[in-house]
Design an enzyme around this catalytic site. Structure first.
Site, PDB file in Angstrom:
ATOM      1  N   TRP A  60       0.866  -1.189   0.000  1.00 12.64           N
ATOM      2  CA  TRP A  60       0.000   0.000   0.000  1.00 12.64           C
ATOM      3  C   TRP A  60       0.901   1.237   0.000  1.00 12.64           C
ATOM      4  CZ3 TRP A  60      -2.021   2.729   4.856  1.00 12.64           C
ATOM      5  CH2 TRP A  60      -2.953   3.716   4.509  1.00 12.64           C
ATOM      6  N   ASP A  88      -1.531  -6.420   8.729  1.00 13.32           N
ATOM      7  CA  ASP A  88      -2.454  -5.324   8.411  1.00 13.32           C
ATOM      8  C   ASP A  88      -3.707  -5.923   7.768  1.00 13.32           C
ATOM      9  OD1 ASP A  88      -3.594  -2.903   7.861  1.00 13.32           O
ATOM     10  OD2 ASP A  88      -2.221  -2.361   6.230  1.00 13.32           O
ATOM     11  N   LYS A 128     -13.891  -0.304   4.794  1.00 14.61           N
ATOM     12  CA  LYS A 128     -14.424  -0.974   3.596  1.00 14.61           C
ATOM     13  C   LYS A 128     -15.541  -1.938   3.953  1.00 14.61           C
ATOM     14  CE  LYS A 128     -10.164   0.342   2.482  1.00 14.61           C
ATOM     15  NZ  LYS A 128      -9.681   1.327   1.583  1.00 14.61           N
TER      16      LYS A 128
HETATM   17  C1  LMR Z   1      -6.504   2.606  -0.933  1.00 17.63           C
HETATM   18  O1  LMR Z   1      -5.489   1.905  -0.930  1.00 17.63           O
HETATM   19  O2  LMR Z   1      -6.959   3.146  -1.949  1.00 17.63           O
HETATM   20  C2  LMR Z   1      -7.278   2.792   0.338  1.00 17.63           C
HETATM   21  O3  LMR Z   1      -6.687   2.094   1.379  1.00 17.63           O
HETATM   22  C3  LMR Z   1      -7.541   4.211   0.661  1.00 17.63           C
HETATM   23  C4  LMR Z   1      -6.331   4.950   1.131  1.00 17.63           C
HETATM   24  O4  LMR Z   1      -6.410   5.559   2.197  1.00 17.63           O
HETATM   25  O5  LMR Z   1      -5.296   4.949   0.456  1.00 17.63           O
END
Ligand code: LMR
Length: 399
Positions: free
Chosen positions: A129, A209, A244
């Site tokens: 992420w 996570d 989510k």
């Molecule tokens: C994403 O990866 O799009 C989501 O987890 C929203 C974010 O806060 O980045």
């Protein structure tokens, strides 16, 4: 000279910055596949029926909004403990659950908590992420990576094993419980067993996570990696988010959980987490946590939530299939000199890692108004019958 004259312009956030650009785009056909937000078949972010029911009750009998305890609403943290770890673990005295500002807040508290207990190094999957690196760098970690995705499609599991074997004792390893963000490739049961063994043998510190509980197979099934770590008897940290899976994005409702060795350790850990939370945000907000606690605390509403979550999960799976078929129909096939993209159907969760280059993603945005991240991630959960053909046409055009 102003004291602020030296302030530099920060780069746009790689995910939320896309939403800003999307909103400013005047293309009437634009599609936002950037941020990970579930949309229903009409393109709307739904308010789940179970949430609606609770909020209606709340509207009839409004409660005072005093400060919550530093570690959060007790009915919420209790319900989360049972949901993720089960009633036995929840009652064991070894599990600490604190309410946080959604999953991101949980990660930041975990980062600050773990830094002095670790060797200062933290490993993320490559890729991970986009915000992980920034959050843990802020906490003070030296952030590195372990291999995760193969150069073509699927996992580079051998690379992952090699990198975890090479990690120094005391390194924090961040793992995605399910619906790996951004790749959509999850580990199999056997692969998780290997990872848990490597983390245990290497005396690494696991931080799992979990932002998408329920989006892979279901809320009970999706905690399996966390349970495998707990079964080792060694401490494990995990995060929880209801953004989510309950559609409570803006409520910022989540939790950090630490499974400790015994109750005495748990009491000390809790005391330190409370210090961190108090100095970051004092305490968490009331509303989202009260909603989650009410849904999870009522058998009927919980069953309704599980059904609504299954419907979201199934719609995403259908859209994956439709995307694969639509791309073939638009001419994206190896026979046409392009890459087959049927791997999209094997990925899990909200995202698909398309393999598109940054240049192609920029073209997709500028020419077609289709927004995904520069790294080639698109949110499949934002596709629907009205936009899918357009998106397939756009992708076929840029690759
Ligand atoms: C994403 O990866 O799009 C989501 O987890 C929203 C974010 O806060 O980045």
């Amino acid at each position: 000279m102003s004291v602020l004259s030296a302030v530099e312009m920060a780069p746009r956030d790689p995910i939320l910055g896309l939403t800003e650009a999307f909103q400013a785009d005047t293309n009437p056909k634009k599609v936002n596949l950037g941020v990970g937000v579930y949309q229903d078949e009409t393109g709307k972010l739904p308010v789940l029926q179970c949430v609606r029911a609770v909020e209606q009750q709340m509207g009839q009998d409004p409660k005072p909004r005093g400060y919550l305890p530093i570690d959060g609403l007790k009915t919420f943290t209790g319900a989360v403990a049972e949901l993720v770890h089960g009633p036995e673990a929840a009652a064991s005295g070894k599990l600490v659950t604190v309410q946080t500002l959604s999953g991101t807040g949980a990660l930041r508290v975990a980062g600050d908590f773990l830094l002095p207990l670790s060797n200062g190094k933290l490993l993320l999957s490559d890729p991970s992420w986009e915000n992980h690196r920034a959050v843990f760098t802020r906490s003070g970690f030296e952030v590195g990576e372990y291999r995760y995705k193969a150069a073509d499609d699927g996992l580079d599991f051998d690379g992952l094993v090699e990198d975890l074997k090479a990690a120094q004792k005391g390194t924090v390893v961040v793992l995605h419980a399910c619906c790996h963000n951004p790749t959509g490739y999850d580990l199999s049961d056997e692969q998780w067993d290997t990872v848990v063994q490597l983390v245990t043998d290497g005396e690494l510190i696991p931080l799992v996570d979990m932002a998408y509980q329920g989006f892979a197979e279901g809320p009970e099934q999706d905690v399996k990696a966390i349970k495998k770590f707990v079964a080792t008897g060694r401490p494990v940290l995990n995060t929880v988010s209801f953004a989510k899976n309950m559609g409570l994005y803006g409520e910022r409702v989540g939790a950090l959980q630490v499974t400790c060795t015994d109750a005495d350790e748990a009491a000390r850990v809790l005391s330190q987490l409370k210090v961190l939370i108090r100095t970051m945000v004092s305490s968490s907000p009331t509303h989202g946590a009260a909603v989650v606690a009410a849904v999870l605390g009522d058998g009927q509403l919980k069953a309704q939530w599980i059904d609504e979550l299954a419907a979201m999960r199934d719609r995403i799976k259908q859209m994956r299939r439709r995307l694969v078929d639509g791309l073939v129909a638009a001419g994206v096939t190896a026979a046409n000199g392009k890459k087959d993209m049927d791997f999209i159907a094997e990925q899990a969760g909200m995202f698909s890692y398309t393999g598109l280059t940054q240049e192609q993603m920029v073209q997709l945005r500028e020419k077609w108004g289709v927004y995904g991240t520069d790294k080639g991630r698109i949110c499949v959960a934002a596709l629907n019958d009205s936009n899918i053909d357009y998106v397939c046409e756009a992708i076929a055009d840029v690759i």
